[in-house]
Design a protein around this motif. Sequence first.
Motif, PDB file in Angstrom:
ATOM      1  N   ARG A  64      -4.443  -2.956   6.907  1.00 37.43           N
ATOM      2  CA  ARG A  64      -3.166  -3.658   6.720  1.00 37.43           C
ATOM      3  C   ARG A  64      -2.380  -3.117   5.526  1.00 37.43           C
ATOM      4  N   GLU A  76       1.325  -3.455   6.008  1.00 36.80           N
ATOM      5  CA  GLU A  76       1.756  -4.853   5.817  1.00 36.80           C
ATOM      6  C   GLU A  76       1.877  -5.169   4.334  1.00 36.80           C
ATOM      7  N   ARG A  87       5.341  -6.204   2.315  1.00 34.84           N
ATOM      8  CA  ARG A  87       5.448  -7.434   1.536  1.00 34.84           C
ATOM      9  C   ARG A  87       5.812  -7.127   0.091  1.00 34.84           C
TER      10      ARG A  87
END
Length: 406
Positions: A310, A313, A317
């Motif tokens: 991830r 991701e 963020r």
Amino acid sequence: MAGSGDVVKLKPHKLSARDLIRVGGVGLRNRPLRAFLSALGIGIGIAAMLAVVGISFSGRADLDRTLDQLGTNLLTVAAGKDSDGHTVSFPEPALPMIKRVGPVLSASGVTRLPDDVNVYRHEYIAKARTSGIVVYSVDNDLPSVVGATMAGGGWFNAATARYPAVVLGSSAAKRLGITTVRSNVVIQLGGRAFSIIGILNPVPLAADLDSAALIGQAAAADYLGITSGKTTIYVRSAERQVEAVREVLAATANPAQPYHVQVSRPSDALAAKLATDRAFNAVLLGLGAVALLVGGIGVANTMVISVLERRSEIGLRRSLGATRRHIRMQFLTESVLLAALGGVGGVVLGAAVTFAYALSQSWPPTVPLWAAGGGIAITVAVGALAGIYPAARAARLSPTVALAAP
């Protein structure tokens, strides 16, 4: 008011507990199978430990219930043996003298008959083949003193104690293949036919009676010619005076040779058995702890892989304003949630195993609340420890490197 050339610094938004749980649960929802398998490792460890504690407490509750019913104030006074290894009976006044001791509530005696008084199912069995059943002549008030109950038939009364009648202990009846009491069932005892009038339930505080055949004192004298004195006397005393009575029983039963007399408290043997069971349970708890450690390693491994998978991701963020602390708290929360799910599942499974085993043994099922709560607390702690490194690793990723990851 800030000028056109000033740089405005925005204060990072703090994630609430609700936000943390929602963000932390994303990884679990997106990878349900992996989450389940990781939580399973934690759950097995907690279930093992809770089941060990629950079964131990259930056994202890059953023992307490048994002792409450039978009492802990029973003392057994056993005669010693001579130089040839033969049991020496008590003097004739032993039982009356014991009954005269102030705190003694009741007392009853049995006489062990010689080993050559054998018990056979019928007369066609070879005399050399014995089933190891001991024969005692007993007083009529024995059941009330030792807490014995009947599985079938009845106990001796003033009439049957004088006739060739026998009551079998629970184990003795099984060895002879006798399960019910019928008027036409007889056994050979000391070469004489004795009718079976009763079968005892197991007697926890007088286990010697379980593997014995019991006849009346008068019958032993009239049909077998044995009039020996008592070899074992069972004594009930006032609860608070048990130790005081215990100190004087040997000298009261056999003043000439008190050092040959053995005085014991059968309930202590049951308590010792429970202590042995608890020692064995400690080993099982150790195995449960190992399983929990393996489960924690599994959670850490899952979280490390999750960080690697991830990275994009995480980079996204971070680009949108998430701080290192936000990322760290997200993955730490995910690890704790994963372990907590395993902990709750383990508590449920452990409680189910405890209830199933306890009910199969006719024990009162007991699962301590502190064990269930402690199990969940332990899993949360394991999850937090397992998530520290993966969370720190995720927080160290820079947005540019994370977004550039394939």
